[in-house]
Write a protein that holds these residues in place. Structure first.
Motif, short mmCIF file in Angstrom:
data_model
loop_
_atom_site.label_atom_id
_atom_site.label_comp_id
_atom_site.label_asym_id
_atom_site.label_seq_id
_atom_site.Cartn_x
_atom_site.Cartn_y
_atom_site.Cartn_z
N GLU A 175 0.85 -1.19 0.00
CA GLU A 175 0.00 0.00 0.00
C GLU A 175 0.89 1.25 0.00
O GLU A 175 0.99 1.97 0.99
CB GLU A 175 -0.94 0.01 1.21
CG GLU A 175 -1.98 -1.08 1.21
CD GLU A 175 -3.01 -0.92 0.10
OE1 GLU A 175 -3.19 0.22 -0.40
OE2 GLU A 175 -3.63 -1.93 -0.27
N PRO A 176 1.56 1.51 -1.12
CA PRO A 176 2.50 2.63 -1.14
C PRO A 176 1.79 3.98 -1.06
O PRO A 176 0.64 4.13 -1.51
CB PRO A 176 3.19 2.47 -2.51
CG PRO A 176 2.19 1.74 -3.35
CD PRO A 176 1.48 0.80 -2.41
N ILE A 177 2.48 4.93 -0.46
CA ILE A 177 1.99 6.31 -0.42
C ILE A 177 2.18 6.91 -1.82
O ILE A 177 3.25 6.80 -2.42
CB ILE A 177 2.78 7.12 0.61
CG1 ILE A 177 2.65 6.50 2.00
CG2 ILE A 177 2.32 8.58 0.63
CD1 ILE A 177 3.61 7.10 3.02
N THR A 178 1.13 7.53 -2.33
CA THR A 178 1.24 8.19 -3.63
C THR A 178 2.29 9.29 -3.57
O THR A 178 2.39 10.02 -2.58
CB THR A 178 -0.12 8.79 -4.03
OG1 THR A 178 -1.05 7.73 -4.24
CG2 THR A 178 -0.02 9.61 -5.30
N ASP A 179 3.08 9.37 -4.62
CA ASP A 179 4.11 10.41 -4.68
C ASP A 179 3.44 11.77 -4.89
O ASP A 179 3.21 12.22 -6.02
CB ASP A 179 5.08 10.12 -5.82
CG ASP A 179 6.23 11.13 -5.89
OD1 ASP A 179 6.28 12.03 -5.02
OD2 ASP A 179 7.07 11.02 -6.81
N PHE A 180 3.12 12.40 -3.79
CA PHE A 180 2.39 13.66 -3.81
C PHE A 180 3.14 14.73 -4.57
O PHE A 180 2.55 15.57 -5.25
CB PHE A 180 2.14 14.11 -2.36
CG PHE A 180 1.33 15.36 -2.23
CD1 PHE A 180 -0.05 15.33 -2.36
CD2 PHE A 180 1.95 16.58 -1.98
CE1 PHE A 180 -0.80 16.49 -2.24
CE2 PHE A 180 1.21 17.74 -1.85
CZ PHE A 180 -0.17 17.69 -1.98
N PHE A 181 4.46 14.70 -4.51
CA PHE A 181 5.26 15.75 -5.12
C PHE A 181 5.28 15.67 -6.64
O PHE A 181 5.70 16.61 -7.29
CB PHE A 181 6.69 15.69 -4.57
CG PHE A 181 6.76 15.83 -3.08
CD1 PHE A 181 6.51 17.04 -2.46
CD2 PHE A 181 7.04 14.73 -2.28
CE1 PHE A 181 6.54 17.16 -1.09
CE2 PHE A 181 7.08 14.84 -0.91
CZ PHE A 181 6.83 16.07 -0.30
N SER A 182 4.82 14.55 -7.18
CA SER A 182 4.77 14.41 -8.64
C SER A 182 3.44 14.86 -9.22
O SER A 182 3.28 14.90 -10.45
CB SER A 182 5.02 12.95 -9.04
OG SER A 182 3.92 12.13 -8.67
N LEU A 183 2.47 15.20 -8.37
CA LEU A 183 1.12 15.53 -8.83
C LEU A 183 0.99 17.01 -9.14
O LEU A 183 1.48 17.86 -8.40
CB LEU A 183 0.09 15.15 -7.77
CG LEU A 183 0.02 13.68 -7.35
CD1 LEU A 183 -1.00 13.51 -6.23
CD2 LEU A 183 -0.32 12.79 -8.52
N ASP A 184 0.28 17.31 -10.25
CA ASP A 184 -0.11 18.69 -10.51
C ASP A 184 -1.44 18.96 -9.81
O ASP A 184 -1.96 18.10 -9.08
CB ASP A 184 -0.19 18.97 -12.01
CG ASP A 184 -1.18 18.08 -12.73
OD1 ASP A 184 -1.98 17.37 -12.07
OD2 ASP A 184 -1.17 18.08 -13.98
N ALA A 185 -2.00 20.13 -10.00
CA ALA A 185 -3.23 20.49 -9.29
C ALA A 185 -4.37 19.52 -9.61
O ALA A 185 -5.13 19.12 -8.72
CB ALA A 185 -3.64 21.92 -9.65
N ALA A 186 -4.48 19.13 -10.88
CA ALA A 186 -5.54 18.18 -11.26
C ALA A 186 -5.29 16.83 -10.62
O ALA A 186 -6.24 16.14 -10.20
CB ALA A 186 -5.61 18.06 -12.78
#
Length: 259
Positions: free
Chosen positions: A130-141
């Motif tokens: 259950e990996p944590i989503t790489d939040f830093f790779s996400l744009d606003a959408a």
């Protein structure tokens, strides 16, 4: 009405606190989105608790000394602050990064200052499968898609924001990356340490959270000595914003049961 004060925890670190209400002290720790994300929660809980809502160092222009580079530093600073204020029987509530900070505080609380924990879609542990989503790779959408049940209400066009607000958001994100980014939003040692935390711990989770899933939350809850998970329907990573009534009701029931 909330009152504000500054507490000098160390010679080079002052914490800005917003306080309201009376009764059992309740420290409310915000996530990467800043103190505005927990303002509604603090206002609600101040009807029955003495809420203490800090702005983390490095967020919204708050000074952050160069040595404060990890969530462990943040956790110790808040523990020392609680002790300096002479508080006991403290309930700590944390959202996302704030939940991780609360967990790190609990494993270090040898004085027994903390007597209750509520973690809301907290990051901070590694759960196999259950990996944590790489939040830093996400744009606003991407943030809207992964963090919200109803992504249409969360999508933000950075180009539409005032320059000062956009600059602050970028600075907050840079601080989040510095403090929580390596490894990605977790402490590899934390999960096995949580079994030593025996204070009653409630983990609240949005059913639609794709930053950290409810299965991740279940494993997090199981790691505590006295933890349980409650899933909030039709909510994502911030259930206290998307489904405030349901979230507040669960917290109120937890507080009453432990009174």
């Amino acid at each position: 009405m909330p009152t504000n004060r500054t507490v000098d925890v160390y010679s080079d670190l002052s914490l800005s606190l917003s306080e309201a209400g009376s009764g059992r002290p309740c420290l409310i720790l915000h996530g990467g989105g800043g103190p505005a994300t927990v303002a509604g929660l603090a206002a609600q809980l101040s009807h029955s608790l003495h809420t203490i809502t800090p702005t983390h160092p490095g967020w919204n222009g708050a000074p952050r000394p160069a040595w404060l580079t990890g969530v462990d530093d943040l956790a110790l600073a808040y523990l020392h602050c609680l002790r300096d204020l002479g508080l006991s029987d403290v309930l700590v509530i944390g959202s996302s990064l704030g939940g991780w900070t609360a967990a790190e505080m609990a494993v270090r609380d040898t004085a027994g200052v903390i007597t209750g924990l509520v973690l809301i879609d907290a990051v901070g542990v590694h759960v196999e499968g259950e990996p944590i989503t790489d939040f830093f790779s996400l744009d606003a959408a991407g943030v809207a898609e992964y963090a919200w049940h109803d992504s249409t209400r969360a999508a933000v066009d950075p180009a539409a924001l005032p320059a000062a607000q956009l600059q602050m958001m970028r600075a907050n994100m840079a601080t989040l990356r510095d403090i929580a980014g390596e490894p990605n939003m977790h402490d590899p040692k934390l999960l096995r340490r949580l079994g030593r935390v025996d204070v009653p711990t409630l983990l609240l989770w949005g059913a639609s959270d794709r930053i950290v899933t409810p299965a991740y939350g279940a494993a997090y809850a199981d790691a505590f000595g006295d933890g349980r998970l409650q899933v909030v329907p039709e909510a994502g990573h911030l259930p206290h914003i998307e489904q405030p009534e349901a979230t507040f009701a669960l917290i109120d029931a937890y507080v009453r049961a432990k009174a």
